[in-house]
Scaffold this active site. Structure first.
Site, PDB file in Angstrom:
ATOM      1  N   ASP A 168       0.855  -1.187   0.000  1.00 33.42           N
ATOM      2  CA  ASP A 168       0.000   0.000   0.000  1.00 33.42           C
ATOM      3  C   ASP A 168       0.891   1.238   0.000  1.00 33.42           C
ATOM      4  O   ASP A 168       1.994   1.205   0.537  1.00 33.42           O
ATOM      5  CB  ASP A 168      -0.901   0.015   1.237  1.00 33.42           C
ATOM      6  CG  ASP A 168      -1.993  -1.044   1.190  1.00 33.42           C
ATOM      7  OD1 ASP A 168      -2.449  -1.384   0.083  1.00 33.42           O
ATOM      8  OD2 ASP A 168      -2.398  -1.516   2.266  1.00 33.42           O
ATOM      9  N   ASP A 228      -6.950  -1.628  -4.488  1.00 37.07           N
ATOM     10  CA  ASP A 228      -7.992  -1.305  -3.505  1.00 37.07           C
ATOM     11  C   ASP A 228      -8.983  -0.306  -4.106  1.00 37.07           C
ATOM     12  O   ASP A 228     -10.199  -0.417  -3.901  1.00 37.07           O
ATOM     13  CB  ASP A 228      -7.388  -0.690  -2.241  1.00 37.07           C
ATOM     14  CG  ASP A 228      -6.464  -1.634  -1.494  1.00 37.07           C
ATOM     15  OD1 ASP A 228      -6.601  -2.866  -1.634  1.00 37.07           O
ATOM     16  OD2 ASP A 228      -5.591  -1.131  -0.758  1.00 37.07           O
TER      17      ASP A 228
END
Length: 164
Positions: free
Chosen positions: A117, A133
């Site tokens: 991320d 995501d």
């Protein structure tokens, strides 16, 4: 019968996965071990993080359960898509975007054991996330919008039939 649709959906899925994986490689190369980098001051920065769980790091340590669940859901969705079991083009494309995001994160879980991320909103206290995501979230919002509108369409049809 719907080969053009399937070809374009396949291209879209591959492009989303490629964009996701390239941005994660760049994040790993340039952000890992370094301070966060401001992208838009007061809005978003790039900050490397490794997520071993799902959203908001929930259920960390369940790597293979996530791999299995994601693989089953993505395969099921792809089978539904390519066997023309999704009659609405809107729902079809929404599911394709969700699958692309799921596969992007699945690749990370298999290769690294975690999801990379790097996109961190700074205007609100929120989780760090990635392109995959975003695809899952936007595809889900689009699918939910379709389903809600479809419910209203179905509610309207009986009323129209009564007028006849």
């Amino acid at each position: 019968m719907h080969t053009k649709k399937h070809i374009w959906a396949s291209i879209m899925i591959v492009l989303i996965i490629a964009f996701d994986q390239i941005t994660k490689l760049l994040a790993k190369k340039h952000l890992l071990g370094n301070a966060a980098v401001t992208f838009i001051k007061g809005v978003v920065q790039f900050n490397y993080a490794e997520n071993q769980g799902m959203a908001f790091s929930m259920f960390s340590g369940a790597r293979w359960a996530f791999v299995a669940l994601t693989a089953v859901v993505c395969i099921g969705a792809l089978v539904m898509m390519f066997k023309n079991k999704i009659p609405s083009l809107w729902a079809y494309w929404s599911i394709g975007v969700i699958v692309a995001g799921g596969l992007g994160n699945l690749i990370d879980r298999i290769i690294y054991g975690y999801v990379v991320d790097f996109i961190e909103p700074t205007f609100v206290n929120f989780a760090i996330f990635n392109i995959a995501d975003s695809a899952v979230t936007l595809g889900t919002i689009s699918l939910m919008a379709y389903l809600v509108l479809d419910l209203f369409k179905k509610d309207e049809k009986p009323a129209e039939e009564k007028d006849d």
